[in-house]
Design a protein around this motif. Structure first.
Motif, PDB file in Angstrom:
ATOM      1  N   CYS A 188       0.278   5.714  31.428  1.00  0.00           N
ATOM      2  CA  CYS A 188       0.647   7.050  31.892  1.00  0.00           C
ATOM      3  C   CYS A 188      -0.533   8.010  31.777  1.00  0.00           C
ATOM      4  O   CYS A 188      -0.850   8.732  32.727  1.00  0.00           O
ATOM      5  CB  CYS A 188       1.832   7.566  31.089  1.00  0.00           C
ATOM      6  N   ASP A 189      -1.192   8.021  30.630  1.00  0.00           N
ATOM      7  CA  ASP A 189      -2.331   8.917  30.424  1.00  0.00           C
ATOM      8  C   ASP A 189      -3.469   8.612  31.401  1.00  0.00           C
ATOM      9  O   ASP A 189      -4.068   9.524  31.980  1.00  0.00           O
ATOM     10  CB  ASP A 189      -2.837   8.813  28.986  1.00  0.00           C
ATOM     11  N   THR A 190      -3.754   7.329  31.597  1.00  0.00           N
ATOM     12  CA  THR A 190      -4.827   6.931  32.502  1.00  0.00           C
ATOM     13  C   THR A 190      -4.484   7.292  33.942  1.00  0.00           C
ATOM     14  O   THR A 190      -5.331   7.789  34.687  1.00  0.00           O
ATOM     15  CB  THR A 190      -5.113   5.420  32.367  1.00  0.00           C
ATOM     16  N   LEU A 191      -3.248   7.058  34.344  1.00  0.00           N
ATOM     17  CA  LEU A 191      -2.804   7.437  35.690  1.00  0.00           C
ATOM     18  C   LEU A 191      -2.971   8.938  35.914  1.00  0.00           C
ATOM     19  O   LEU A 191      -3.477   9.365  36.961  1.00  0.00           O
ATOM     20  CB  LEU A 191      -1.339   7.055  35.907  1.00  0.00           C
ATOM     21  N   ASN A 192      -2.554   9.737  34.951  1.00  0.00           N
ATOM     22  CA  ASN A 192      -2.651  11.193  35.097  1.00  0.00           C
ATOM     23  C   ASN A 192      -4.105  11.634  35.260  1.00  0.00           C
ATOM     24  O   ASN A 192      -4.401  12.503  36.086  1.00  0.00           O
ATOM     25  CB  ASN A 192      -2.010  11.897  33.904  1.00  0.00           C
ATOM     26  N   GLU A 193      -5.005  11.050  34.497  1.00  0.00           N
ATOM     27  CA  GLU A 193      -6.429  11.387  34.608  1.00  0.00           C
ATOM     28  C   GLU A 193      -6.973  11.037  35.991  1.00  0.00           C
ATOM     29  O   GLU A 193      -7.683  11.837  36.614  1.00  0.00           O
ATOM     30  CB  GLU A 193      -7.235  10.633  33.552  1.00  0.00           C
ATOM     31  N   ASP A 198       0.855   5.013  54.147  1.00  0.00           N
ATOM     32  CA  ASP A 198      -0.022   5.633  55.154  1.00  0.00           C
ATOM     33  C   ASP A 198      -1.363   6.049  54.554  1.00  0.00           C
ATOM     34  O   ASP A 198      -1.803   7.188  54.664  1.00  0.00           O
ATOM     35  CB  ASP A 198       0.655   6.840  55.813  1.00  0.00           C
ATOM     36  N   ASP A 199      -2.020   5.094  53.916  1.00  0.00           N
ATOM     37  CA  ASP A 199      -3.308   5.322  53.246  1.00  0.00           C
ATOM     38  C   ASP A 199      -4.444   5.256  54.263  1.00  0.00           C
ATOM     39  O   ASP A 199      -5.234   4.326  54.288  1.00  0.00           O
ATOM     40  CB  ASP A 199      -3.495   4.289  52.130  1.00  0.00           C
ATOM     41  N   TYR A 200      -4.518   6.274  55.137  1.00  0.00           N
ATOM     42  CA  TYR A 200      -5.533   6.307  56.194  1.00  0.00           C
ATOM     43  C   TYR A 200      -6.946   6.348  55.642  1.00  0.00           C
ATOM     44  O   TYR A 200      -7.859   5.772  56.211  1.00  0.00           O
ATOM     45  CB  TYR A 200      -5.319   7.526  57.112  1.00  0.00           C
ATOM     46  N   ASP A 201      -7.131   7.053  54.526  1.00  0.00           N
ATOM     47  CA  ASP A 201      -8.463   7.220  53.951  1.00  0.00           C
ATOM     48  C   ASP A 201      -8.865   6.091  53.007  1.00  0.00           C
ATOM     49  O   ASP A 201      -9.942   6.128  52.423  1.00  0.00           O
ATOM     50  CB  ASP A 201      -8.552   8.561  53.209  1.00  0.00           C
ATOM     51  N   LYS A 202      -7.990   5.132  52.836  1.00  0.00           N
ATOM     52  CA  LYS A 202      -8.243   3.953  51.989  1.00  0.00           C
ATOM     53  C   LYS A 202      -8.679   4.345  50.581  1.00  0.00           C
ATOM     54  O   LYS A 202      -9.626   3.808  50.030  1.00  0.00           O
ATOM     55  CB  LYS A 202      -9.263   3.033  52.646  1.00  0.00           C
ATOM     56  N   LYS A 203      -7.941   5.272  49.984  1.00  0.00           N
ATOM     57  CA  LYS A 203      -8.226   5.707  48.620  1.00  0.00           C
ATOM     58  C   LYS A 203      -7.607   4.785  47.578  1.00  0.00           C
ATOM     59  O   LYS A 203      -8.003   4.807  46.426  1.00  0.00           O
ATOM     60  CB  LYS A 203      -7.714   7.132  48.401  1.00  0.00           C
ATOM     61  N   ALA A 204      -6.641   3.989  47.976  1.00  0.00           N
ATOM     62  CA  ALA A 204      -5.943   3.136  47.023  1.00  0.00           C
ATOM     63  C   ALA A 204      -6.875   2.128  46.364  1.00  0.00           C
ATOM     64  O   ALA A 204      -6.797   1.915  45.153  1.00  0.00           O
ATOM     65  CB  ALA A 204      -4.791   2.399  47.703  1.00  0.00           C
ATOM     66  N   GLY A 205      -7.746   1.503  47.132  1.00  0.00           N
ATOM     67  CA  GLY A 205      -8.633   0.474  46.584  1.00  0.00           C
ATOM     68  C   GLY A 205      -9.485   0.967  45.434  1.00  0.00           C
ATOM     69  O   GLY A 205      -9.408   0.421  44.323  1.00  0.00           O
ATOM     70  N   PRO A 206     -10.293   2.016  45.637  1.00  0.00           N
ATOM     71  CA  PRO A 206     -11.107   2.533  44.534  1.00  0.00           C
ATOM     72  C   PRO A 206     -10.260   3.046  43.360  1.00  0.00           C
ATOM     73  O   PRO A 206     -10.623   2.879  42.203  1.00  0.00           O
ATOM     74  CB  PRO A 206     -11.906   3.671  45.173  1.00  0.00           C
ATOM     75  N   PHE A 207      -9.122   3.669  43.675  1.00  0.00           N
ATOM     76  CA  PHE A 207      -8.227   4.166  42.626  1.00  0.00           C
ATOM     77  C   PHE A 207      -7.714   3.007  41.774  1.00  0.00           C
ATOM     78  O   PHE A 207      -7.768   3.050  40.535  1.00  0.00           O
ATOM     79  CB  PHE A 207      -7.058   4.921  43.268  1.00  0.00           C
ATOM     80  N   PHE A 208      -7.218   1.950  42.434  1.00  0.00           N
ATOM     81  CA  PHE A 208      -6.711   0.790  41.699  1.00  0.00           C
ATOM     82  C   PHE A 208      -7.814   0.120  40.884  1.00  0.00           C
ATOM     83  O   PHE A 208      -7.591  -0.276  39.739  1.00  0.00           O
ATOM     84  CB  PHE A 208      -6.089  -0.231  42.652  1.00  0.00           C
ATOM     85  N   GLU A 209      -8.999  -0.018  41.470  1.00  0.00           N
ATOM     86  CA  GLU A 209     -10.112  -0.647  40.751  1.00  0.00           C
ATOM     87  C   GLU A 209     -10.449   0.121  39.481  1.00  0.00           C
ATOM     88  O   GLU A 209     -10.616  -0.476  38.413  1.00  0.00           O
ATOM     89  CB  GLU A 209     -11.349  -0.741  41.643  1.00  0.00           C
TER      90      GLU A 209
END
Length: 88
Positions: A31-36, A65-76
């Motif tokens: 939770c803390d890491t996600l919030n940061e 609808d992740d058009y900007d493909k932010k999920a990959g770097p965020f997940f990494e």
């Protein structure tokens, strides 16, 4: 995070990461890491907490609808911060 397990699914503009936790300490750390990271990336993924029993469950983080493909770097970065080196 030794006992936390991660499962990832990605399609064209949809991404989902499931993080299993086995203690309240792991749950708080996730939770803390996600919030940061949400604040750092200025994003708002759909986050659901699904408890299985007291102190155990999973976080489900989804991007629609992740058009900007932010999920990959965020997940990494999330996985790295939590010390998870392998996803199923």
């Amino acid at each position: 995070m030794k006992s936390c397990k991660a499962h990832i699914a990605m399609e064209e503009r949809y991404s989902k990461l499931e993080l299993e936790y086995d203690s309240l300490e792991e749950k708080k750390r996730i939770c803390d890491t996600l919030n940061e990271l949400v604040a750092k990336y200025h994003i708002s993924p759909q986050i659901t907490i699904e408890p299985n029993e007291v102190g155990k469950g999973e976080y489900v983080i989804e991007f629609h609808d992740d058009y900007d493909k932010k999920a990959g770097p965020f997940f990494e970065e999330l996985l790295h911060a939590l010390g998870i080196q392998k996803c199923d």
